[in-house]
Scaffold this motif. Structure first.
Motif, PDB file in Angstrom:
ATOM      1  N   ALA A   1      -4.668  14.080   4.947  1.00  0.00           N
ATOM      2  CA  ALA A   1      -3.267  14.419   5.170  1.00  0.00           C
ATOM      3  C   ALA A   1      -2.370  13.813   4.096  1.00  0.00           C
ATOM      4  CB  ALA A   1      -2.832  13.940   6.553  1.00  0.00           C
ATOM      5  N   LEU A   2      -2.682  12.605   3.657  1.00  0.00           N
ATOM      6  CA  LEU A   2      -1.871  11.958   2.626  1.00  0.00           C
ATOM      7  C   LEU A   2      -1.967  12.703   1.306  1.00  0.00           C
ATOM      8  CD1 LEU A   2      -2.601   8.163   3.275  1.00  0.00           C
ATOM      9  CD2 LEU A   2      -0.466   9.398   3.688  1.00  0.00           C
ATOM     10  N   ILE A   3      -3.190  13.081   0.969  1.00  0.00           N
ATOM     11  CA  ILE A   3      -3.382  13.790  -0.297  1.00  0.00           C
ATOM     12  C   ILE A   3      -2.620  15.110  -0.269  1.00  0.00           C
ATOM     13  CG2 ILE A   3      -5.116  14.973  -1.709  1.00  0.00           C
ATOM     14  CD1 ILE A   3      -7.048  12.666  -0.833  1.00  0.00           C
ATOM     15  N   GLN A   4      -2.704  15.770   0.855  1.00  0.00           N
ATOM     16  CA  GLN A   4      -1.986  17.039   0.977  1.00  0.00           C
ATOM     17  C   GLN A   4      -0.478  16.834   0.931  1.00  0.00           C
ATOM     18  OE1 GLN A   4      -3.771  19.429   0.326  1.00  0.00           O
ATOM     19  NE2 GLN A   4      -4.580  20.475   2.125  1.00  0.00           N
ATOM     20  N   SER A   5      -0.030  15.670   1.391  1.00  0.00           N
ATOM     21  CA  SER A   5       1.417  15.417   1.400  1.00  0.00           C
ATOM     22  C   SER A   5       1.949  15.107   0.011  1.00  0.00           C
ATOM     23  CB  SER A   5       1.729  14.232   2.329  1.00  0.00           C
ATOM     24  OG  SER A   5       1.410  14.555   3.654  1.00  0.00           O
ATOM     25  N   GLY A   6       1.074  14.765  -0.896  1.00  0.00           N
ATOM     26  CA  GLY A   6       1.485  14.531  -2.274  1.00  0.00           C
ATOM     27  C   GLY A   6       2.267  13.250  -2.455  1.00  0.00           C
ATOM     28  N   HIS A   7       3.238  13.291  -3.325  1.00  0.00           N
ATOM     29  CA  HIS A   7       3.946  12.067  -3.707  1.00  0.00           C
ATOM     30  C   HIS A   7       5.057  11.678  -2.741  1.00  0.00           C
ATOM     31  CE1 HIS A   7       1.974  11.470  -7.620  1.00  0.00           C
ATOM     32  NE2 HIS A   7       1.893  12.800  -7.646  1.00  0.00           N
TER      33      HIS A   7
ATOM     34  N   ALA B   1     -10.210   2.242  -6.104  1.00  0.00           N
ATOM     35  CA  ALA B   1     -10.320   3.439  -6.948  1.00  0.00           C
ATOM     36  C   ALA B   1      -8.963   3.885  -7.483  1.00  0.00           C
ATOM     37  CB  ALA B   1     -10.971   4.570  -6.157  1.00  0.00           C
ATOM     38  N   GLY B   2      -7.897   3.201  -7.098  1.00  0.00           N
ATOM     39  CA  GLY B   2      -6.593   3.545  -7.643  1.00  0.00           C
ATOM     40  C   GLY B   2      -5.553   3.917  -6.616  1.00  0.00           C
ATOM     41  N   GLY B   3      -5.967   4.061  -5.384  1.00  0.00           N
ATOM     42  CA  GLY B   3      -5.006   4.391  -4.330  1.00  0.00           C
ATOM     43  C   GLY B   3      -4.741   5.875  -4.225  1.00  0.00           C
ATOM     44  N   ILE B   4      -3.832   6.236  -3.345  1.00  0.00           N
ATOM     45  CA  ILE B   4      -3.467   7.644  -3.148  1.00  0.00           C
ATOM     46  C   ILE B   4      -2.125   7.881  -3.832  1.00  0.00           C
ATOM     47  CG2 ILE B   4      -2.920   9.435  -1.450  1.00  0.00           C
ATOM     48  CD1 ILE B   4      -5.830   8.601  -1.323  1.00  0.00           C
ATOM     49  N   CYS B   5      -2.127   8.799  -4.763  1.00  0.00           N
ATOM     50  CA  CYS B   5      -0.933   9.072  -5.562  1.00  0.00           C
ATOM     51  C   CYS B   5      -0.414   7.776  -6.208  1.00  0.00           C
ATOM     52  CB  CYS B   5       0.164   9.719  -4.718  1.00  0.00           C
ATOM     53  SG  CYS B   5      -0.313  11.288  -3.980  1.00  0.00           S
ATOM     54  N   GLY B   6      -1.337   6.955  -6.584  1.00  0.00           N
ATOM     55  CA  GLY B   6      -0.975   5.710  -7.250  1.00  0.00           C
ATOM     56  C   GLY B   6      -0.491   4.627  -6.318  1.00  0.00           C
ATOM     57  N   ARG B   7      -0.409   4.915  -5.047  1.00  0.00           N
ATOM     58  CA  ARG B   7       0.061   3.909  -4.090  1.00  0.00           C
ATOM     59  C   ARG B   7      -1.140   3.192  -3.450  1.00  0.00           C
ATOM     60  NH1 ARG B   7       3.672   8.335  -2.373  1.00  0.00           N
ATOM     61  NH2 ARG B   7       5.850   7.711  -2.625  1.00  0.00           N
ATOM     62  N   LYS B   8      -0.977   1.913  -3.312  1.00  0.00           N
ATOM     63  CA  LYS B   8      -1.983   1.157  -2.579  1.00  0.00           C
ATOM     64  C   LYS B   8      -1.773   1.377  -1.088  1.00  0.00           C
ATOM     65  CE  LYS B   8      -3.673  -0.805  -6.291  1.00  0.00           C
ATOM     66  NZ  LYS B   8      -4.971  -0.338  -6.842  1.00  0.00           N
ATOM     67  N   LEU B   9      -2.872   1.271  -0.371  1.00  0.00           N
ATOM     68  CA  LEU B   9      -2.816   1.431   1.075  1.00  0.00           C
ATOM     69  C   LEU B   9      -2.856   0.056   1.730  1.00  0.00           C
ATOM     70  CD1 LEU B   9      -5.466   4.301   1.388  1.00  0.00           C
ATOM     71  CD2 LEU B   9      -2.977   4.530   1.177  1.00  0.00           C
ATOM     72  N   ALA B  10      -1.930  -0.191   2.610  1.00  0.00           N
ATOM     73  CA  ALA B  10      -1.901  -1.487   3.308  1.00  0.00           C
ATOM     74  C   ALA B  10      -2.024  -1.250   4.807  1.00  0.00           C
ATOM     75  CB  ALA B  10      -0.602  -2.223   3.000  1.00  0.00           C
ATOM     76  N   LEU B  11      -2.803  -2.104   5.426  1.00  0.00           N
ATOM     77  CA  LEU B  11      -2.988  -1.980   6.873  1.00  0.00           C
ATOM     78  C   LEU B  11      -2.381  -3.203   7.543  1.00  0.00           C
ATOM     79  CD1 LEU B  11      -4.286  -0.218   9.099  1.00  0.00           C
ATOM     80  CD2 LEU B  11      -6.256  -1.746   8.995  1.00  0.00           C
ATOM     81  N   ASN B  12      -1.447  -2.938   8.427  1.00  0.00           N
ATOM     82  CA  ASN B  12      -0.823  -4.016   9.186  1.00  0.00           C
ATOM     83  C   ASN B  12      -1.428  -4.004  10.587  1.00  0.00           C
ATOM     84  OD1 ASN B  12       0.875  -5.948  10.183  1.00  0.00           O
ATOM     85  ND2 ASN B  12       2.744  -5.038   9.338  1.00  0.00           N
ATOM     86  N   ALA B  13      -2.423  -4.853  10.782  1.00  0.00           N
ATOM     87  CA  ALA B  13      -3.161  -4.828  12.055  1.00  0.00           C
ATOM     88  C   ALA B  13      -2.670  -5.934  12.987  1.00  0.00           C
ATOM     89  CB  ALA B  13      -4.651  -4.999  11.799  1.00  0.00           C
TER      90      ALA B  13
ATOM     91  N   ALA C   1     -12.864  10.216  -5.545  1.00  0.00           N
ATOM     92  CA  ALA C   1     -12.361  11.587  -5.457  1.00  0.00           C
ATOM     93  C   ALA C   1     -11.019  11.614  -4.736  1.00  0.00           C
ATOM     94  CB  ALA C   1     -13.376  12.452  -4.722  1.00  0.00           C
ATOM     95  N   GLU C   2     -10.908  10.804  -3.698  1.00  0.00           N
ATOM     96  CA  GLU C   2      -9.646  10.781  -2.965  1.00  0.00           C
ATOM     97  C   GLU C   2      -8.531  10.239  -3.847  1.00  0.00           C
ATOM     98  OE1 GLU C   2     -11.346  10.328   1.608  1.00  0.00           O
ATOM     99  OE2 GLU C   2     -11.002   8.521   0.416  1.00  0.00           O
ATOM    100  N   ALA C   3      -8.848   9.235  -4.640  1.00  0.00           N
ATOM    101  CA  ALA C   3      -7.833   8.695  -5.545  1.00  0.00           C
ATOM    102  C   ALA C   3      -7.481   9.710  -6.631  1.00  0.00           C
ATOM    103  CB  ALA C   3      -8.335   7.402  -6.173  1.00  0.00           C
ATOM    104  N   ALA C   4      -8.498  10.417  -7.055  1.00  0.00           N
ATOM    105  CA  ALA C   4      -8.264  11.382  -8.136  1.00  0.00           C
ATOM    106  C   ALA C   4      -7.555  12.640  -7.648  1.00  0.00           C
ATOM    107  CB  ALA C   4      -9.603  11.763  -8.776  1.00  0.00           C
ATOM    108  N   ALA C   5      -7.577  12.851  -6.348  1.00  0.00           N
ATOM    109  CA  ALA C   5      -6.978  14.084  -5.827  1.00  0.00           C
ATOM    110  C   ALA C   5      -5.468  14.102  -5.980  1.00  0.00           C
ATOM    111  CB  ALA C   5      -7.359  14.248  -4.357  1.00  0.00           C
ATOM    112  N   CYS C   6      -4.882  12.924  -6.071  1.00  0.00           N
ATOM    113  CA  CYS C   6      -3.431  12.864  -6.264  1.00  0.00           C
ATOM    114  C   CYS C   6      -3.149  11.760  -7.266  1.00  0.00           C
ATOM    115  CB  CYS C   6      -2.708  12.606  -4.944  1.00  0.00           C
ATOM    116  SG  CYS C   6      -0.906  12.542  -5.102  1.00  0.00           S
ATOM    117  N   PRO C   7      -3.346  12.046  -8.526  1.00  0.00           N
ATOM    118  CA  PRO C   7      -3.231  10.983  -9.531  1.00  0.00           C
ATOM    119  C   PRO C   7      -1.773  10.716  -9.916  1.00  0.00           C
ATOM    120  CG  PRO C   7      -3.841  13.044 -10.554  1.00  0.00           C
ATOM    121  CD  PRO C   7      -3.746  13.326  -9.089  1.00  0.00           C
ATOM    122  N   GLY C   8      -1.566   9.595 -10.546  1.00  0.00           N
ATOM    123  CA  GLY C   8      -0.266   9.289 -11.110  1.00  0.00           C
ATOM    124  C   GLY C   8       0.743   8.844 -10.068  1.00  0.00           C
ATOM    125  N   THR C   9       1.864   8.319 -10.557  1.00  0.00           N
ATOM    126  CA  THR C   9       2.895   7.813  -9.654  1.00  0.00           C
ATOM    127  C   THR C   9       4.206   8.570  -9.807  1.00  0.00           C
ATOM    128  OG1 THR C   9       3.537   6.184 -11.295  1.00  0.00           O
ATOM    129  CG2 THR C   9       1.898   5.489  -9.669  1.00  0.00           C
TER     130      THR C   9
END
Lengths: 676, 510
Positions: free
Chosen positions: B437-443, B171-183, B115-123
């Motif tokens: 917050a990311l989904i709300q921020s859009g692309h 699931a496709g990422g957020i707005c088509g972007r992959k999420l990376a964590l730099n720990a 659902a989170e991926a689908a909330a902001c589909p496409g790139t």
């Protein structure tokens, strides 16, 4: 009165646990002549091993215990004997360093072998209770611990007092050469003693761990708690150590009835450490180090070389005259100045946040330098140097942070606070040396930790204290680069001052105080003033380092200055070279490397590597510098062209004289490949 | 140890580390929030199946303030409500995930990764809108105490975030972007924390899920750079930082600045009072360590303000002490019928063992969040640990609440071998808030857009697993669930279901 009986009984049971630990420390010291700071770690290692055998692999206690006591503990004892054998007769300083190194190594290796999780060790005795009186209940495990500790104390006392083994161990510790002459095989006796000591540590581990928790730290803490009763027994008397532990247990138990918050509570928590400090000061002159009568010169005085030379080598130093001295001075100053100049440009090469790490390394080197002067040059071992750093940081936080005062004023006040504290730490040095001085400084660090730094009004409690970046005479040092440059300049100034002192009359006075206090007195050196001044000055400089440490970190809490940080400092300085200014720089560099984001899979081996390095280099006052020099010479000797055949057909004899002779002859030691 | 209002555990930066050299360590108190092993789902009126199946949760919380539930993978979220407040239990949708969030309260927001991926589909429209943002990737930072004296305590934070990121990426990422964590590992050292944070600031869009007892170190750097920091703070400096947002408050509150009084939630006591098990004469114990003692003093202050009698206090327990029996005898002689401590698992175990040894067991023995670990029970011994009460800021992990189930499901799938834990769950919840917050921020996400969204959140419940909290308030988190040891695991004690949010922010120091 009846209301006190439960506390007294509980205190006796608790004291028996401390008694076990104290007897372990005394047993090791009495039989092998080593005050084993790692005793708790050895007990911890054995307890983890027993957990693996019994709780993890499911072996019955009838199988696991023989494996532990007859295989694992003896093997560990043999390994320790082999480790300490080359160190026999060396200075207390070396033995302390190795002991702390073993503590560090075991603390690092246990999580690697057994994992990082806490464990629960099943108790040997049932934990059910029986009634003692109308309201009081006693556990069978408590009773079992008490009975075993009493029985073992009696057994060990008889063994050491009334058997040939006991006589042999005492002889081998007190005077190994004499013991050899009367047919006591020192190595065999010491090996047996180490095995006995390690087996006892295993017993301590599996008896105490079920109630104390099986983790890397807990047993180490309990054993340190038991240092005071061990000293009460003058490190030789098992019964006295046991009685001291029982008294400690009862007093602490009774105090808890009146436990409250504030200073009194802090004092209660620090009681064992206050007792340790007091005992060392009071008993002072009556405390005798094992094997002191036969001890060779400290390694730091016999290995010579560089600025840490001793004995005949040092005598040559003084004899070679002004020419060689100046040549050497100029070379070192040149190297130092070039290095300093290059270091000034580091912000250009490392402009990013890693510059903060490098600045920490610089500040740490400044702090480490105080330990070089104190321990390496003056021979006054200190396990409390980071306490002064804490004094500096918290003072800066209060004055410069909370009250908005000038950073310079904060630094000066911090140094002013540190001076009397330095004298306080130095006072025991007037009557104590070597091991007992180290213990006194350790007690001081623990007291500062528990009584001072843990006070909310000192350290800020939950939040710690904010320390702002310095602004001096209108110049802001809040940026990374400017703060780095400031710290570097301070380090440079202090290092040059230290070097100048080292080469001057004060330096020679420190050397002779270190090498032979008796000779120093004969030559008119005021030992009292010299020792107190060096403690005070080193404390002040460490406090100055603390103001920078705080300003760099910008927020400090008591955790930053726990007593263990002083042990870390000692280990890193030993690794770098405790008799050299460059040793302090290396210590700072290692600390800086440790700050880097090393992957956890690699990072877990870092402490182990350092601990092993410390153990390997403990005998070498110049640490890695000496190692590097040796390797460089070895490489150079390989690269050096073969000597030409002489006209007469004979060979020239390769020069074996030291570098100082070469310098005296006006040649570089590296180029002096041929005869004099 | 705990430094806080919420029983959040904290730390024992123990000791004897020969720091780099070893964690030999020492003195300290602290936290040892080791892995939590979920036990059989507790009863409590809850039943649920994550992943698209119906989940229902009992909705009665005596005196509690209700807060909204969420939806997970189409499952009905668990409503959490209380008779004393306005419940917002979400009756989330079933079936396909809804695409976009509908409310800044988390109610109705679908937290399932698809659902989170689908909330902001496409790139379309993706660009390098800010630091750490490219057309195909969003990079976030995490600085945690992965190694150090408290082995295993804080690494679960980064692992929880990574599990969520992996699930969303799958699931496709957020707005088509992959999420990376730099720990990065701060080794539980504040100076390293500072340099790690400084190292990451030029590389990441925001920090998420950082968990360390040395998290005060990087605060100045994050504040100066105005980088959003979403997680769970342990130190006061971080929880009071203007760039800090959390779904569950912070571990300490000092709204009037460093010289002002502390505030804590009195929820653990008011909940017990409502349940009729708050003792009238309580003993307070802590280690002789500043952060442990100060936390205990704060709770003692609050308890006294509520009219309770402090029968005995010992804020000087040494971590090296062999036994706490003398304290227990003193409590017994003082007639205490309850105890509360801010020690770590080892200290708690000694206390429980001493009580058992002396056959004296007050009806109320409570410890802070650190004790919420199976180690607590094994270390104290199962019989000694029975009845120990621990206050939690979230729904117990053993329950069937969809969010706690989803967390454990993602952890098992993407970070196998990692045990669920309290710190891990709070970091994961922080990351879920970031997803919103990311989904709300859009692309075109930016630090500013994330801050704007986070500032708009109110009564955020993290899908019903937490009490309602407004992140921008930086106030005291008031919600609590008491669990108690029963048999070999922790089970819910109160409220009967949901989360109790009837506590108040109480002044905790003069």
């Amino acid at each position: 009165m009846s209301q006190y009986w439960p506390f007294i009984v509980i205190g006796l049971f608790t004291g028996s646990i401390y008694g076990l630990a104290a007897m372990g420390v005394v047993l090791t010291y009495k039989t092998v002549g080593v005050f084993n700071f790692a005793y708790g770690a050895i007990a911890m290692f054995c307890a983890f091993t027993y957990w693996q055998l019994h709780d993890s692999w499911g072996l019955s206690a009838w199988v696991a215990m023989p494996i532990l006591f007859l295989v694992v503990a003896p093997l560990l004892g043999v390994a320790l004997e082999a480790l300490y054998r080359p160190l026999a007769g060396l200075s207390a300083e070396v033995l302390i360093v190795v002991s702390v190194g073993v503590l560090a190594a075991l603390g690092a290796v246990v999580p690697i072998i057994y994992g990082k999780q806490d464990r629960t060790l099943q108790p040997i005795f049932p934990t059910s209770t029986f009634a003692l009186g109308s309201h009081f209940h006693v556990g069978y495990d408590q009773l079992g611990t008490l009975v075993i500790s009493l029985a073992v104390a009696a057994l060990l006392w008889a063994l050491l007092r009334h058997t040939r083994f006991g006589t042999s161990t005492r002889a081998a510790v007190d005077n190994p050469d004499l013991a050899d002459m009367v047919g006591v095989h020192g190595d065999n006796v010491r090996r047996s003693a180490w095995i006995l000591s390690t087996m006892f540590a295993a017993l301590v581990g599996i008896l105490i761990s079920p109630t104390q928790g099986l983790d890397v730290n807990q047993l180490v803490l309990v054993v340190i708690y038991a240092f005071a009763p061990a000293v009460f027994g003058r490190l030789v008397s098992l019964p006295l150590a046991y009685i001291g532990a029982l008294v400690l247990g009862v007093v602490v138990s009774l105090l808890s009835k009146y436990a409250n918050s504030g200073t009194v509570a802090n004092v209660e928590a620090a009681l064992p450490y206050l007792a340790l400090f007091a005992l060392l000061v009071i008993m002072g002159g009556r405390l005798k180090e094992a094997g002191a009568s036969s001890r060779r010169l400290s390694v730091s005085t016999r290995s010579g070389g560089g600025s840490g030379g001793a004995g005949a080598v040092r005598a040559r130093h003084w004899a070679v005259g002004v020419l060689g001295w100046r040549l050497r001075l100029e070379r070192k100053l040149t190297v130092g100045l070039v290095g300093f100049a290059l270091a000034l440009f580091i912000p250009l090469a490392v402009p990013g946040p890693r510059l903060i790490d490098i600045t920490f390394a610089v500040v740490y080197a400044l702090i480490a330098l105080t330990l070089v002067v104190l321990t390496g040059w003056a021979g006054q071992i200190s396990l409390a140097q980071f306490a002064f750093v804490g004094v500096g940081a918290f003072t800066a936080g209060h004055l410069s942070g909370s009250h908005g005062q000038h950073f310079l004023l904060a630094a000066v006040v911090a140094m002013a606070f540190a001076a009397p504290l330095g004298i306080l730490v130095g006072l025991p040095s007037l009557r104590l040396s070597g091991l007992y001085l180290a213990l006194a400084t350790l007690a001081f660090a623990l007291i500062m930790d528990n009584v001072v730094f843990n006070r909310g009004d000192v350290s800020g409690g939950l939040t710690g204290i904010t320390v702002p970046r310095p602004k001096i005479f209108g110049l802001s040092f809040t940026g990374r680069a400017s703060l780095y440059e400031l710290a570097l300049v301070v380090l440079g100034v202090v290092a040059v001052a230290a070097y100048a002192i080292r080469l001057g009359p004060i330096g020679r006075r420190l050397q002779i105080v270190r090498d032979s206090p008796l000779a120093a007195s004969t030559l008119g050196v005021n030992l009292t003033v010299t020792k107190l001044v060096v403690f005070a000055v080193c404390g002040m400089v460490a406090a100055l380092g603390g103001t920078f440490y705080g300003a760099l970190q910008q927020a400090v809490t008591p955790f930053d200055f726990m007593w263990s940080t002083s042990l870390t400092l000692l280990l890193l300085v030993v690794l770098g070279g405790r008799s050299l200014i460059s040793g302090a720089l290396i210590a700072g560099a290692v600390y800086g490397v440790e700050q880097l984001p090393i992957p956890a899979s690699v990072n877990q081996y870092f402490p182990l590597a350092i601990a092993l390095g410390v153990i390997a280099l403990a005998q070498e006052p110049e640490g890695t510098v000496a190692l590097a020099r040796r390797e460089a010479r070895r490489v150079m000797s390989v690269l050096r062209p073969l000597p030409r055949r002489s006209v007469g057909g004979g060979h020239q004899i390769p020069v074996t004289a030291g570098p100082d002779v070469a310098i005296a002859a006006g040649r570089s030691p590296m180029r002096s490949g041929h005869g004099l | 140890m705990r430094r806080d209002s919420r029983n959040q555990g904290v730390t024992r930066r123990a000791g004897l580390v020969v720091a780099l050299v070893v964690a030999i360590a020492a003195t300290a108190c602290g936290a040892r929030v080791a892995a939590y092993e979920p036990s059989t789902p507790a009863t409590g009126g809850s039943s649920a199946q994550a992943g698209g199946v119906t989940a229902t949760t009992g909705l009665s919380g005596a005196g509690g303030v209700g807060s909204g539930g969420g939806t997970v993978g189409g499952a009905t979220g668990s409503g959490v409500a209380g008779s004393g407040g306005a419940g917002q239990g979400s009756r989330g949708s079933t079936g396909p995930a809804t695409a976009s969030p509908v409310s800044p309260t988390s109610t109705g927001f679908d937290f399932s990764p698809h659902a989170e991926a689908a909330a902001c589909p496409g790139t379309a429209g993706n660009g390098a809108s800010d630091v750490g943002v490219t057309a195909s990737q969003l990079t976030f930072g995490n600085v945690s105490g992965l190694t150090g004296p408290l082995t295993g305590s804080f690494s679960q934070g980064a692992q929880g975030v990574q599990a969520l990121f992996s699930a969303v990426n799958a699931a496709g990422g957020i707005c088509g972007r992959k999420l990376a964590l730099n720990a990065e590992d701060d080794k539980q050292n504040a100076s390293t924390n500072a340099s790690d944070v400084a190292d990451l600031i030029p590389k990441v869009l925001a920090f998420v899920g950082s968990t360390s007892d040395a998290d005060n170190g990087g605060v100045p750097g994050m504040t100066q750079a105005n980088v959003p920091d979403i997680g769970f703070a342990i130190n006061c400096d971080r929880s009071e930082s203007p760039v800090y947002w959390s779904p569950a408050g912070g571990s300490c509150n000092q709204p009037q600045g460093a010289s002002g009084p502390y505030y804590v939630s009195n929820g653990i006591f008011t909940l017990a009072k409502q349940g009729g098990y708050l003792p009238t004469k309580m003993a307070f114990l802590s280690y002789a360590i500043a952060i442990s003692a100060q936390a205990a003093e704060q709770f003692e202050y609050v308890y006294k303000a509520m009219g309770g009698t402090v029968c005995y206090s010992d804020f000087a327990v040494s971590p090296a002490t062999a036994s706490l029996e003398s304290d227990v005898v003193a409590m017994q002689q003082a007639g205490c019928n309850g105890s509360f401590d801010t020690m770590d698992v080892t200290g708690n175990a000694k206390l429980l063992q001493a009580m058992q040894q002396l056959s004296y067991r007050p009806p109320y023995v409570a410890a802070t969040f650190d004790a919420y670990t199976p180690d607590m029970i094994t270390k104290a011994g199962q019989s000694a640990a029975q009845g120990l009460i621990v206050g939690l800021p979230f729904v117990p992990l053993a329950e069937s609440q969809p969010m706690v189930q989803l967390y454990q499901q993602q952890l098992a799938t993407y970070e196998p071998g990692t045990q669920p834990s309290g710190f891990g769950f709070l970091a994961w919840e922080a990351a879920q808030m970031l997803m919103y917050a990311l989904i709300q921020s859009g692309h075109s996400p930016t630090r500013a857009s994330i801050v704007k969204i986070l500032n708009s959140l109110h009564d955020w419940t993290g899908g019903g697993a937490l009490g309602g909290y407004t992140p921008s308030s930086h106030g005291v988190y008031l919600c609590d669930v008491d669990v108690t040891v029963k048999g070999s695991s922790f089970v819910r004690k109160a409220p009967g279901s949901g989360i109790y949010c009837g506590g108040q922010a109480a002044k905790a120091s003069s």
